[in-house]
Scaffold this motif. Structure first.
Motif, PDB file in Angstrom:
ATOM      1  N   VAL A 472       0.740  -1.658   0.018  1.00 49.17           N
ATOM      2  CA  VAL A 472      -0.104   0.120   0.010  1.00 49.17           C
ATOM      3  C   VAL A 472       0.511   1.316  -0.188  1.00 49.17           C
ATOM      4  CG1 VAL A 472      -1.629   1.114   1.504  1.00 49.17           C
ATOM      5  CG2 VAL A 472      -2.019  -0.677   1.524  1.00 49.17           C
ATOM      6  N   GLU A 473       2.197   1.381   0.959  1.00 50.16           N
ATOM      7  CA  GLU A 473       3.140   2.516   1.165  1.00 50.16           C
ATOM      8  C   GLU A 473       3.691   2.890  -0.832  1.00 50.16           C
ATOM      9  OE1 GLU A 473       7.161   3.631   2.988  1.00 50.16           O
ATOM     10  OE2 GLU A 473       6.177   2.464   3.529  1.00 50.16           O
ATOM     11  N   LEU A 474       3.592   1.444  -1.259  1.00 52.32           N
ATOM     12  CA  LEU A 474       4.365   2.017  -2.850  1.00 52.32           C
ATOM     13  C   LEU A 474       3.136   2.269  -3.730  1.00 52.32           C
ATOM     14  CD1 LEU A 474       6.627  -1.067  -3.235  1.00 52.32           C
ATOM     15  CD2 LEU A 474       7.434   1.010  -3.226  1.00 52.32           C
ATOM     16  N   LEU A 475       2.227   1.825  -3.721  1.00 54.18           N
ATOM     17  CA  LEU A 475       0.996   2.132  -4.086  1.00 54.18           C
ATOM     18  C   LEU A 475       0.631   3.414  -3.968  1.00 54.18           C
ATOM     19  CD1 LEU A 475      -1.317   1.378  -6.036  1.00 54.18           C
ATOM     20  CD2 LEU A 475      -2.642   0.525  -4.051  1.00 54.18           C
ATOM     21  N   GLY A 476       0.548   3.969  -2.850  1.00 60.20           N
ATOM     22  CA  GLY A 476       0.044   5.817  -2.265  1.00 60.20           C
ATOM     23  C   GLY A 476       1.143   5.881  -2.804  1.00 60.20           C
ATOM     24  N   VAL A 477       2.344   6.184  -3.022  1.00 59.42           N
ATOM     25  CA  VAL A 477       3.207   7.022  -3.353  1.00 59.42           C
ATOM     26  C   VAL A 477       3.272   7.460  -4.696  1.00 59.42           C
ATOM     27  CG1 VAL A 477       5.978   7.473  -3.813  1.00 59.42           C
ATOM     28  CG2 VAL A 477       4.992   7.089  -1.735  1.00 59.42           C
ATOM     29  N   LEU A 478       2.521   6.207  -5.473  1.00 60.36           N
ATOM     30  CA  LEU A 478       2.263   5.758  -7.133  1.00 60.36           C
ATOM     31  C   LEU A 478       1.681   6.432  -7.792  1.00 60.36           C
ATOM     32  CD1 LEU A 478       3.819   4.654  -9.744  1.00 60.36           C
ATOM     33  CD2 LEU A 478       1.908   2.939  -9.489  1.00 60.36           C
ATOM     34  N   ILE A 479       0.525   6.465  -6.296  1.00 64.32           N
ATOM     35  CA  ILE A 479      -0.893   7.470  -6.716  1.00 64.32           C
ATOM     36  C   ILE A 479      -0.593   8.738  -6.632  1.00 64.32           C
ATOM     37  CG2 ILE A 479      -3.023   7.714  -6.408  1.00 64.32           C
ATOM     38  CD1 ILE A 479      -3.701   4.972  -5.465  1.00 64.32           C
ATOM     39  N   TYR A 480       0.246   8.911  -5.050  1.00 60.67           N
ATOM     40  CA  TYR A 480      -0.033  10.312  -5.500  1.00 60.67           C
ATOM     41  C   TYR A 480       1.179  10.986  -6.269  1.00 60.67           C
ATOM     42  CZ  TYR A 480       0.892  14.657  -2.823  1.00 60.67           C
ATOM     43  OH  TYR A 480       1.160  15.851  -1.617  1.00 60.67           O
ATOM     44  N   TYR A 481       1.954  10.481  -6.936  1.00 60.08           N
ATOM     45  CA  TYR A 481       3.543  11.256  -8.455  1.00 60.08           C
ATOM     46  C   TYR A 481       1.980  10.636  -9.084  1.00 60.08           C
ATOM     47  CZ  TYR A 481       7.330   9.946  -5.522  1.00 60.08           C
ATOM     48  OH  TYR A 481       7.775  10.301  -4.319  1.00 60.08           O
ATOM     49  N   ILE A 482       1.288   9.678  -9.826  1.00 58.41           N
ATOM     50  CA  ILE A 482       0.357  10.067 -11.439  1.00 58.41           C
ATOM     51  C   ILE A 482      -0.114  11.688 -11.252  1.00 58.41           C
ATOM     52  CG2 ILE A 482      -1.087   8.959 -12.027  1.00 58.41           C
ATOM     53  CD1 ILE A 482      -0.139   6.922 -11.493  1.00 58.41           C
ATOM     54  N   ILE A 483      -0.945  11.252  -9.967  1.00 60.60           N
ATOM     55  CA  ILE A 483      -1.827  13.196  -9.805  1.00 60.60           C
ATOM     56  C   ILE A 483      -1.441  13.978  -9.831  1.00 60.60           C
ATOM     57  CG2 ILE A 483      -3.389  13.617  -7.794  1.00 60.60           C
ATOM     58  CD1 ILE A 483      -4.370  11.116  -7.484  1.00 60.60           C
ATOM     59  N   ILE A 484       0.576  14.631  -8.877  1.00 64.39           N
ATOM     60  CA  ILE A 484       0.964  16.080  -8.788  1.00 64.39           C
ATOM     61  C   ILE A 484       1.356  16.009 -10.770  1.00 64.39           C
ATOM     62  CG2 ILE A 484       2.911  16.938  -8.486  1.00 64.39           C
ATOM     63  CD1 ILE A 484       2.297  15.209  -5.837  1.00 64.39           C
ATOM     64  N   TYR A 485       2.483  14.727 -11.307  1.00 62.75           N
ATOM     65  CA  TYR A 485       2.310  15.109 -12.408  1.00 62.75           C
ATOM     66  C   TYR A 485       0.929  14.805 -13.615  1.00 62.75           C
ATOM     67  CZ  TYR A 485       7.327  14.181 -12.140  1.00 62.75           C
ATOM     68  OH  TYR A 485       7.942  14.941 -11.549  1.00 62.75           O
ATOM     69  N   TRP A 486      -0.230  15.127 -13.386  1.00 63.42           N
ATOM     70  CA  TRP A 486      -1.188  15.152 -13.843  1.00 63.42           C
ATOM     71  C   TRP A 486      -1.450  16.434 -14.087  1.00 63.42           C
ATOM     72  CZ3 TRP A 486      -6.763  13.329 -12.489  1.00 63.42           C
ATOM     73  CH2 TRP A 486      -7.576  13.985 -13.804  1.00 63.42           C
ATOM     74  N   LEU A 487      -1.626  17.104 -12.848  1.00 62.21           N
ATOM     75  CA  LEU A 487      -2.289  18.035 -12.673  1.00 62.21           C
ATOM     76  C   LEU A 487      -1.551  19.217 -12.113  1.00 62.21           C
ATOM     77  CD1 LEU A 487      -5.520  17.073 -10.523  1.00 62.21           C
ATOM     78  CD2 LEU A 487      -5.828  17.612 -12.637  1.00 62.21           C
ATOM     79  N   ILE A 488      -0.661  18.990 -11.386  1.00 65.84           N
ATOM     80  CA  ILE A 488       0.494  20.024 -11.489  1.00 65.84           C
ATOM     81  C   ILE A 488       1.701  20.390 -11.865  1.00 65.84           C
ATOM     82  CG2 ILE A 488       1.973  21.641  -9.548  1.00 65.84           C
ATOM     83  CD1 ILE A 488       0.056  20.546  -7.423  1.00 65.84           C
ATOM     84  N   TYR A 489       2.285  19.531 -12.155  1.00 65.96           N
ATOM     85  CA  TYR A 489       3.393  19.320 -13.059  1.00 65.96           C
ATOM     86  C   TYR A 489       3.155  20.048 -14.508  1.00 65.96           C
ATOM     87  CZ  TYR A 489       7.456  18.195 -15.084  1.00 65.96           C
ATOM     88  OH  TYR A 489       8.818  18.471 -15.752  1.00 65.96           O
ATOM     89  N   PRO A 490       2.309  20.155 -15.383  1.00 65.72           N
ATOM     90  CA  PRO A 490       2.303  20.758 -16.724  1.00 65.72           C
ATOM     91  C   PRO A 490       1.924  21.781 -15.995  1.00 65.72           C
ATOM     92  CG  PRO A 490       0.781  19.368 -16.478  1.00 65.72           C
ATOM     93  CD  PRO A 490       1.107  19.049 -15.076  1.00 65.72           C
ATOM     94  N   VAL A 491       1.593  23.074 -14.730  1.00 66.50           N
ATOM     95  CA  VAL A 491       1.140  23.634 -15.449  1.00 66.50           C
ATOM     96  C   VAL A 491       2.584  24.488 -14.628  1.00 66.50           C
ATOM     97  CG1 VAL A 491      -0.190  25.916 -13.753  1.00 66.50           C
ATOM     98  CG2 VAL A 491      -0.963  23.865 -14.097  1.00 66.50           C
ATOM     99  N   SER A 492       3.339  23.816 -13.440  1.00 63.08           N
ATOM    100  CA  SER A 492       4.905  24.463 -13.084  1.00 63.08           C
ATOM    101  C   SER A 492       5.436  24.324 -14.036  1.00 63.08           C
ATOM    102  CB  SER A 492       5.285  23.406 -11.574  1.00 63.08           C
ATOM    103  OG  SER A 492       5.690  21.886 -12.464  1.00 63.08           O
TER     104      SER A 492
END
Length: 494
Positions: A472-492
């Motif tokens: 679950v920890e590895l999955l949580g990190v993966l989910i968090y990164y995917i959402i960040i790169y999907w919503l925040i990284y393009p803008v930054s």
């Protein structure tokens, strides 16, 4: 001091004032504990005063389990001196109840085999074979010639079964009568079999080929006319187990049908033994300890010694497996986080990562525990896997809805204090959405692990807490990164 406590307790109980001293819920337990300690103190006083005859008299009339616990706290020289003064039947009862295997072996080696054979014959059959299995082949050869034919055949028969099956845990302390007998003949046969008082609840009825056809209670037997036929009063609706059934299944049958004892049949449907309710309690307790050990990622051992008697190295071997796995997983996730630290630091995103992973670990372990208990109690089976998954996902969605708003508020209150962060709402949504997905996926993993282990003929308890937390920890990190790169990284990046 113990004498004073015992005297005070007796005084208050006589005056009806014990409830003023001891809370109501623990009053009985406290009285029993004080009486037991006072009894031990009394026996020690008799030892010091060298009143051997008086001590023997007390030990002969005390509970065997109390005497066994008393012996376990004394030196071997003292134990063997007192032990030899007791009757053979009493020695057999006490020897069987000793939890200290080392003390048992010391007593065994200090007594001539011809004398020990008499003690051995007085032990309950299931505990007798347990001790026999701890002996080596040389000891078997030394002991067997001194045993009576009945005891020898009984030991060899019980020893032939796999330890964790019904045959491996059953005892032969039961009474049988033929269905063609009269009540008077049946009572005479029971006297001849001479089962212990504890096992006289059920009388098992067999035919000429020793096949079990029913049972009668002792009460029904003594209340009937002496000339009445057994076949007219027996109960043909009975629950049984076979010799090759798993001990946990047998214990669940006793629990489910509220039985005092359950008959064990061989392939020819002949009764060869019984498993009593106290055996079932011991099995269920042992299985729960084993499941808990596995659930916490600790290697379980059969007949494991007491905690303080196990060396630190043995404890390390039992625990190190999953701890190393979790540590390696944390290194991987930390390396991934460190590599992308610039983006995380820019928006304070790293601050919320542990909250997401910890939430997932808690949810996954909780779901796995619930599913594991349901499987162990027989409330669900593998055929219910779709219903189990869907039920846990529904619960997870409801839980995630609550956590979504709590996470939203949490991020709003903390990130708004950072004057450099100008995308509060975007960060709030990223963290809250990550929590939702983490909870849902963690619930799925927590339900799927025990079911998958069961499907592959493994123990569902192997879905250990460390295994779930790591996944679950590895999955949580993966989910968090995917959402960040999907919503925040393009803008930054713009």
């Amino acid at each position: 001091m113990l004498v004073l406590l015992g005297g005070v307790t007796n005084l208050f109980s006589h005056l009806g004032l014990l409830s003023m001293v001891v809370p109501y819920g623990t009053k009985k337990t406290t009285i029993m504990k004080l009486k037991g300690e006072y009894k031990f103190f009394k026996w020690m006083r008799l030892l010091k005063q060298q009143q051997e005859k008086r001590l023997t008299y007390c030990l002969e009339r005390a509970s065997p389990i109390e005497v066994a616990r008393f012996f376990e706290n004394q030196s071997f020289e003292l134990v063997i001196g007192i032990f030899s003064t007791l009757s053979i039947a009493r020695q057999g009862e006490i020897f069987a109840l000793l939890n200290d295997n080392e003390l048992q072996m010391q007593i065994y080696h200090s007594i001539p085999k011809s004398s020990f054979a008499k003690i051995f014959s007085c032990m309950p059959s299931d505990l007798r074979v347990d001790f026999y299995q701890r002996l080596n082949s040389k000891d078997h050869a030394r002991l067997l010639p001194y045993l009576s034919r009945k005891v020898r055949e009984d030991v060899i028969m019980l020893n032939s079964y796999v330890p964790d099956t019904a045959g491996g845990i059953m005892n032969t302390d039961f009474a049988t009568v033929l269905n063609s007998m009269t009540v008077e003949e049946a009572i005479a046969k029971i006297r001849e079999d001479a089962p212990s008082k504890k096992m006289l609840y059920y009388i098992y009825v067999v035919d000429e080929k020793m096949k079990l056809v029913g049972f009668i209670s002792l009460k029904d037997l003594v209340m009937r006319s002496p000339q009445e036929k057994i076949e007219t009063i027996l109960n043909v609706n009975f629950v049984y187990a076979t010799v090759d059934e798993d001990q946990e299944v047998v214990a669940k049958k006793i629990e489910q049908y509220d039985l005092v004892a359950i008959p064990i049949l061989n392939q020819e449907e002949q009764i060869v033994g019984i498993v009593s309710y106290d055996d079932a309690i011991a099995i269920i307790r042992a299985e729960q300890v084993e499941d808990m050990d596995k659930f916490m990622g600790i290697t379980s051992e059969e007949d494991a010694p007491d905690y303080l008697k196990v060396s630190s190295l043995q404890h390390l071997k039992k625990r190190i497996k999953w701890i190393v796995v979790v540590f390696i997983a944390s290194i991987v996730s930390h390396s991934f986080t460190h590599a992308k630290s610039t983006l995380f630091n820019q928006f304070n995103l790293i601050f919320y990562l542990s909250m997401i992973t910890d939430t997932g670990g808690n949810v996954g372990s909780q779901v796995a525990s619930v599913v594991l208990q349901a499987l162990n109690r027989g409330q669900v089976t593998l055929s219910d896997w779709v219903r189990i998954i869907l039920k846990e996902l529904r619960i997870a969605i409801m839980l995630a809805s609550v956590l979504f708003f709590l996470a939203y508020i949490k991020v709003f209150l903390t990130s708004s204090l950072d004057v450099e962060t100008n995308r509060h709402y975007q960060v709030m949504f990223v963290v809250a959405l990550s929590i939702v997905l983490q909870v849902v996926f963690s619930a799925f993993i927590g339900a799927a692990f025990p079911l998958a282990a069961k499907y592959f003929n493994g123990d569902p308890a192997v879905a250990a807490s460390p295994a779930i937390n790591t996944t679950v920890e590895l999955l949580g990190v993966l989910i968090y990164y995917i959402i960040i790169y999907w919503l925040i990284y393009p803008v930054s990046s713009c």
